[in-house]
Design a protein around this motif. Structure first.
Motif, short mmCIF file in Angstrom:
data_model
loop_
_atom_site.label_atom_id
_atom_site.label_comp_id
_atom_site.label_asym_id
_atom_site.label_seq_id
_atom_site.Cartn_x
_atom_site.Cartn_y
_atom_site.Cartn_z
N GLY A 47 0.80 -1.23 0.00
CA GLY A 47 0.00 0.00 0.00
C GLY A 47 0.83 1.27 0.00
O GLY A 47 0.30 2.36 0.22
N LEU A 48 2.12 1.15 -0.24
CA LEU A 48 3.00 2.32 -0.23
C LEU A 48 3.17 2.79 -1.68
O LEU A 48 3.87 2.16 -2.46
CB LEU A 48 4.37 1.98 0.38
CG LEU A 48 4.32 1.19 1.69
CD1 LEU A 48 5.73 0.84 2.17
CD2 LEU A 48 3.58 1.96 2.76
N THR A 49 2.51 3.87 -2.01
CA THR A 49 2.49 4.31 -3.42
C THR A 49 3.36 5.53 -3.67
O THR A 49 3.56 5.92 -4.81
CB THR A 49 1.05 4.63 -3.85
OG1 THR A 49 0.52 5.59 -2.93
CG2 THR A 49 0.17 3.39 -3.86
N ASN A 50 3.83 6.14 -2.59
CA ASN A 50 4.65 7.34 -2.72
C ASN A 50 6.11 6.92 -2.58
O ASN A 50 6.60 6.67 -1.49
CB ASN A 50 4.22 8.31 -1.59
CG ASN A 50 4.82 9.67 -1.75
OD1 ASN A 50 5.92 9.81 -2.28
ND2 ASN A 50 4.10 10.67 -1.29
N ILE A 51 6.79 6.79 -3.72
CA ILE A 51 8.12 6.19 -3.73
C ILE A 51 9.18 7.29 -3.85
O ILE A 51 9.11 8.12 -4.77
CB ILE A 51 8.26 5.22 -4.95
CG1 ILE A 51 7.11 4.20 -4.98
CG2 ILE A 51 9.63 4.55 -4.95
CD1 ILE A 51 7.07 3.22 -3.84
N GLY A 52 10.14 7.29 -2.93
CA GLY A 52 11.22 8.29 -2.97
C GLY A 52 12.57 7.61 -3.11
O GLY A 52 12.82 6.60 -2.45
N PHE A 53 13.41 8.16 -3.97
CA PHE A 53 14.76 7.61 -4.14
C PHE A 53 15.79 8.61 -3.66
O PHE A 53 15.72 9.79 -4.00
CB PHE A 53 15.05 7.31 -5.62
CG PHE A 53 14.24 6.18 -6.18
CD1 PHE A 53 14.68 4.87 -6.03
CD2 PHE A 53 13.05 6.42 -6.85
CE1 PHE A 53 13.93 3.81 -6.55
CE2 PHE A 53 12.30 5.37 -7.37
CZ PHE A 53 12.75 4.07 -7.22
N VAL A 54 16.74 8.13 -2.88
CA VAL A 54 17.91 8.95 -2.55
C VAL A 54 19.02 8.47 -3.47
O VAL A 54 19.52 7.35 -3.32
CB VAL A 54 18.32 8.79 -1.06
CG1 VAL A 54 19.55 9.64 -0.77
CG2 VAL A 54 17.16 9.17 -0.15
N THR A 55 19.34 9.27 -4.43
CA THR A 55 20.24 8.83 -5.50
C THR A 55 21.62 9.50 -5.38
O THR A 55 21.83 10.36 -4.53
CB THR A 55 19.67 9.15 -6.89
OG1 THR A 55 19.70 10.56 -7.08
CG2 THR A 55 18.26 8.64 -7.06
N GLY A 56 22.49 9.08 -6.25
CA GLY A 56 23.81 9.70 -6.33
C GLY A 56 24.22 9.77 -7.79
O GLY A 56 23.40 9.53 -8.68
#
Ligand code: UTP
Length: 274
Positions: A47-56
């Motif tokens: 149910g987690l639809t808000n996806i955040g990436f910590v990228t480089g």
């Protein structure tokens, strides 16, 4: 109630060189699907639809993967190959994707802290995509959301590891609540065999309450200059606010070549491939 999931993907993936020299390790495929896609599918199932990436640096392929490729879509429209895009299209339809950069490689704790701008003051999940998890009946994150609903504090996924491997993980001391749920009383990052409080290891799935950001902002880096999430979690654990959950399912360390191979064989046996 909880709908955000953070993916720290800024690491260099040195154990997988030279494959990871120009390609993110999260894009390495198990069969024909990149590791990070398995992780996002697990998040959506929970149910987690808000996806955040910590990228480089060098992680652009991840952004492109979670976006429409109009030329490709046009090219394969109406052909039998469309079905190969069904799963990724489903993710793009149901999830939103946001990105922020970790300015410097200062460890997982620092990467999570960099995600504050995407998460804000809400509980959120963290997935390390190179830990590939297959739950029994339910995905591992979905199982953990159930535990979070019950206890309303941070939850870490754990598994028993061989004693000689405790120096590869965050290891915890616990009070048992049920057969699978424990309250964390202490934790040590990568302890030597004789320093390990147990053989219960934290693996790459977390649900964190937002006070973790404040704690991370004052957590000192360790001797190698990395801010460890384990040290920040210890501050919460001292207040009785971290649960450990022995999940039902299997996990593969796909950040290492042997683990990756094992996962590939497992998936081939379980899902097959035509
Ligand atoms: P790892 O310990 O697996 O490090 O990080 P790594 O750099 O990815 O891989 P190796 O050990 O060099 O082969 C655990 C997770 O934390 C992220 C990584 O992307 C991985 O998902 N991470 C780690 C960051 O996002 N930033 C960091 O500074 C360190």
């Amino acid at each position: 109630m909880i709908n955000k999931c953070l993916f720290p993907v800024a690491g260099y993936g040195t154990r997988f060189l030279p494959a990871t020299k120009a390609m993110p390790k999260e894009m390495l495929p198990i069969l024909n699907k990149p590791l990070v896609q398995y992780g996002v599918e697990e998040a959506l199932e929970a149910g987690l639809t808000n996806i955040g990436f910590v990228t480089g640096r060098g992680k652009r392929a991840i952004e492109d993967h979670f976006d429409f490729n109009y030329e490709l879509e046009h090219q394969i429209e109406g052909t039998g190959k469309e079905r190969l895009l069904a799963d990724i299209r489903n993710l793009i339809r149901h999830c939103t994707f946001s990105y922020t950069r970790q300015g410097a490689m200062r460890g997982l704790g620092h990467a999570i802290h960099s995600g504050y701008t995407l998460v804000g003051e809400e509980p959120f999940a963290v997935v390390l995509a190179d830990d590939l998890c297959f739950g029994e009946k339910q995905g591992v994150l979905a199982q953990m959301v159930g535990v979070f609903k019950q206890f309303r504090c941070s939850v870490v996924a754990i598994e028993e590891v061989p004693e000689e491997d405790t120096d590869k993980y965050g290891i915890i001391a616990v009070d048992a609540i049920t057969e699978r749920i424990f309250r964390v009383t202490d934790m040590v990052e990568k302890p030597a065999l004789d320093q390990a409080p147990s053989n219960l290891a934290i693996v790459g799935r977390y649900i964190l309450t937002p006070d973790i950001f404040e704690i991370l902002s004052t957590t000192e880096p360790d001797a190698s200059g990395e801010v460890q999430i384990t040290n920040a979690l210890l501050a919460q654990a001292r207040q009785g606010a971290v649960m450990a959950y022995k999940f039902r399912g299997k996990r593969f360390d796909c950040g290492s070549v042997p683990g990756f191979l094992e996962a590939t064989n497992y998936c081939y046996e379980r899902f097959g491939y035509e």
